[in-house]
Every structure is written in structure tokens, then in C-alpha cells.
Design an enzyme around this catalytic site. Structure first.
Site, PDB file in Angstrom:
ATOM      1  N   ASP A  68       1.250  -1.309   0.043  1.00 42.80           N
ATOM      2  CA  ASP A  68      -0.315  -0.135   0.133  1.00 42.80           C
ATOM      3  C   ASP A  68       0.955   1.121  -0.191  1.00 42.80           C
ATOM      4  OD1 ASP A  68      -2.817   1.429   0.761  1.00 42.80           O
ATOM      5  OD2 ASP A  68      -1.736   1.719   1.857  1.00 42.80           O
TER       6      ASP A  68
ATOM      7  N   GLU B 201      -0.929  -1.303  -5.660  1.00 40.90           N
ATOM      8  CA  GLU B 201      -2.549  -0.728  -6.016  1.00 40.90           C
ATOM      9  C   GLU B 201      -2.056  -0.114  -7.246  1.00 40.90           C
ATOM     10  OE1 GLU B 201      -6.251   1.415  -4.337  1.00 40.90           O
ATOM     11  OE2 GLU B 201      -4.379   1.846  -3.312  1.00 40.90           O
TER      12      GLU B 201
ATOM     13  N   ASP C 152      -3.826   1.511   7.500  1.00 38.49           N
ATOM     14  CA  ASP C 152      -2.539   0.589   6.049  1.00 38.49           C
ATOM     15  C   ASP C 152      -2.112  -0.507   5.804  1.00 38.49           C
ATOM     16  OD1 ASP C 152      -2.409   3.866   4.962  1.00 38.49           O
ATOM     17  OD2 ASP C 152      -0.817   4.253   6.755  1.00 38.49           O
TER      18      ASP C 152
END
Length: 398
Positions: free
Chosen positions: A192, A276, A356
Site C-alpha cells: 500500500d 495498487e 494502511d
């Protein structure tokens, strides 16, 4: 696969003058070719092909008094300048016809001697070589000292000599290399990306953001103020411009070094990496634009991608609309609205999450589900939209 290896060059005064001559000749040939095609287009004439353009702006131009000095540099440098122009035109045409995906590409523009980057390229036809003493031998320039930070893995096919705004010279070698197999490992990681911690992994590790621009803001501000006080066109202003460029170059070099070391460690320690797919361009138009650029997400993800391909690792990008932060990694429930100031939350099932770390765990799970199985199909097929004529319950049915 084709990779670039960059090394610092240290030319002397005569070699700097020869390189400046090569930069200027390549720039003139590029601009002459661009002007010839623009004039032909305005006059309603057919598009000038590559061979005819080379004959006009190089072969025939050398025989005229106005362009006789083009013979002072290697002919390969001039040919590669036209090759860059042809590549720019092909990209422009492919963009306007829809063949090229992604953002639109503008038409080629004229080059200027005031551009921050000056470059010339030598191919194997130019017969450049590396001497026994470790110097780079360039035709009509000489043997240029090189700082070899690492060995070249293979014979280079071309070398591009670049001068940047900080008055530094680099040699960028293009090398064809095969894939390198690292020892296989069972570890997989979801990543992340963030601003406070630039990388948060699914196993709970948090790598802090070095904030290189913020740390160098005082020196950058001082250099910019000194530049603003210099008279335009003066020698002092030219020196101040170089000082500003060097201050920015130190920040860029530090960011690149940080991204290289971090991406190499993640690829070496994990068999599969999932990240991502953020819209960096969109985030760069928000209030946190400076912080987004300072984090260098695009550069870091690009390094992960090409290093995974080189070292036979799996690299997967997760859909940017996947609710990784709001999805409970324990029960799968999706929470409601979650502002950015909420860094931890508790699900209705009782599981407490770090925002997170939870997002990284969900990215890891989604990446594993989206990987192809042995039959070449996705483990988790995408959702299909129901057709209008499909059977089902209708509004008002009892």
C-alpha cells in the site's frame, strides 16, 4: 530484455567543446528536418520520406557553405537525430489516428540550445568502444574518462551521451540482457503506497517517506532567490542557473537511489509483489500534489515492474477502485465513508485494523485471486453485467 546502464562522464575542456559541437549539429539537423516537413505540409506537398529527408538535410546540406561544418562530427550522430524526429512523427501520427493508447502525443517541436537536456547517440556503426584503460572512445571526440559504478553485463548496442541542466555528463548504454533467476521463495507481499509511510507491506512493515524535497526546501529556496536577483543574460545568472539545477539534481538522485534500493529488496525477498494501481496524475492535481511528487510513486512502481520481469518474479497491479482501505480483511465487510484522517478503525465483527496495513493485506488477497491459474483463466472471474432479457424477478412481482 533491453536495459539502460548509466555512468558519469568526466570530459576535459577539449572534449567538452567537441561534445558541444556534436550537440549543436544534431540539434540543427533535427530542426532542419522538422522545418522541411512543416514547409512541405503547408505547401500541400506529400510527406517527405525518411530517405529523402536524410539526403536533403545531411548529404546535400554538407555540400553548402551554410552547413559545411556538419562534417566536423560523426555522421551517425546526425542520422540518429533524424531517427529521433521520425520516431516523434510516428508517435504523433499513431496518437491522432487512435493506434497509440494512453495520453495524446503532440507534434514534434523545435529543439533549442537552451534546453535543459542535450544528447547525442552513437550506434555500433559509429564504432565507439571501451578502451583497455576503461575510457569511452567516441569518434571525433576522444577517450572520455568514465566512472564505472558496475560492470556492463553484455556488449552495448548504442551509447547516448547526455548533458543535463546541472552541467553533468552521462553515458547511457543500451544492453540486451536475458532474464536472471533469483532463488525461489514462498513469500508474497501486498504493498500500500502512502505519503506518511511511502510503502506499507502486508506483513506489517512500514517504510517511512524520506521527504527529500521538504528536507532540501531551505537550500532550494536560497538558490532560487539568488537566481532571481541576477540580471538576465549575465554570466552570474548562468552560474546561478547551474546552482539551482544541481540542487534539484541532488534531490532527484537521492529519490532514485531510495527507489532502486527499496524496489530491489522487495523483488529479491518476495516471489510475487502486488501493488495498487493509483492515478498519480489525478492525485497530482489535488492539494497534496507536492507530497505526491515528492514520494515518487510512479518511479518506484515502474522499477518494481521491470525488475520483476527481469528476475522472473510475479508483479500484479490491483484495480484502483478496489476498496482496500474500507474492506475488512477479517470478515470481508465494507465500511462506510472513511476520511483520510482516520488511520485506524474497528469493524462490526470486532477486528481492529490499522488503515494502511489492512489495505496492504487486502491488496495481497486481491492480487492472489486475480492471478491466472494453470488453465490460463482467472481464479476469480470478473463480475458480469446481467442482460435485460435474462430471467429474474421484476419490480412489482408478488
Amino acid at each position: 530484455m533491453r536495459l539502460r546502464y548509466r555512468y558519469r562522464l568526466y570530459p576535459d575542456g577539449c572534449q567538452r567543446a567537441a561534445l558541444a559541437r556534436a550537440f549543436g549539429c544534431a540539434r540543427v539537423v533535427f530542426n532542419d528536418g522538422l522545418r522541411a516537413r512543416i514547409d512541405a505540409h503547408r505547401a500541400g506537398l506529400p510527406y517527405i520520406c525518411d530517405g529523402e529527408l536524410s539526403k536533403r538535410v545531411i548529404t546535400q546540406a554538407k555540400q553548402t557553405p551554410e552547413r559545411a561544418w556538419l562534417g566536423e562530427v560523426s555522421a551517425v550522430v546526425l542520422q540518429q537525430a533524424l531517427a529521433d524526429l521520425n520516431t516523434a512523427y510516428r508517435g504523433f501520427f499513431a496518437s491522432i489516428t487512435g493506434e497509440r493508447k494512453g495520453p495524446g502525443v503532440a507534434a514534434p517541436r523545435f529543439r533549442s540550445k537552451k534546453d535543459n537536456r542535450q544528447a547525442v547517440r552513437f550506434t555500433r556503426n559509429a564504432r565507439f568502444s571501451i578502451t583497455a584503460g576503461g575510457r569511452l572512445r567516441l569518434p571525433k571526440i576522444g577517450d572520455v574518462p568514465v566512472r564505472w559504478s558496475r560492470d556492463l553485463p553484455a556488449e552495448p548496442s548504442s551509447v547516448t551521451v547526455v548533458k543535463d541542466a546541472a552541467d553533468r555528463y552521462f553515458a547511457s548504454f543500451v544492453v540486451e540482457t536475458g532474464q536472471v533467476s533469483l532463488p525461489e521463495t514462498a513469500a508474497e507481499v501486498g504493498i500500500d503506497l502512502g505519503l506518511t509511510h511511502v510503502v506499507v507491506t502486508s506483513d506489517g512493515r512500514k517504510i517511512g517517506n524520506p521527504r527529500l524535497v521538504r528536507r532540501a526546501a531551505k537550500k532550494l529556496r536560497k538558490a532560487q532567490k539568488a537566481l532571481s536577483r541576477k540580471a538576465k543574460g549575465s554570466a552570474n545568472r548562468n552560474m546561478a542557473v547551474v546552482k539551482v539545477a544541481r540542487a534539484h539534481a541532488r534531490v532527484a538522485d537521492a529519490r532514485r537511489d531510495f527507489a532502486h534500493k527499496l524496489s530491489t529488496r522487495l523483488i529479491r525477498d518476495n516471489q510475487a509483489v502486488y501493488v495498487e494501481n493509483l492515478s498519480v496524475r489525478g492525485l497530482a492535481r489535488t492539494r497534496v500534489a507536492k507530497s505526491v511528487h515528492d514520494a515518487g510513486w510512479s518511479q518506484f512502481v515502474g522499477m518494481l515492474e521491470y525488475k520483476a520481469a527481469r528476475y522472473r518474479r510475479t508483479f500484479v497491479k490491483i484495480d484502483r477502485w478496489f476498496p482496500s482501505s474500507k474492506l475488512c480483511s477479517a470478515c470481508g465487510a465494507v465500511a462506510g465513508s472513511m476520511p483520510l484522517n482516520v488511520r485506524s478503525w474497528t469493524c462490526l465483527c470486532g477486528a481492529a485494523h490499522d488503515r494502511d496495513v489492512n489495505a496492504a493485506i487486502n491488496i495481497l488477497a486481491a492480487g492472489r485471486a486475480d492471478r491466472l491459474n494453470a488453465c490460463g483463466d482467472q481464479v476469480r472471474p470478473p463480475l458480469a453485467v446481467a442482460q435485460v432479457d435474462e430471467a429474474g424477478s421484476h419490480r412489482g412481482a408478488a
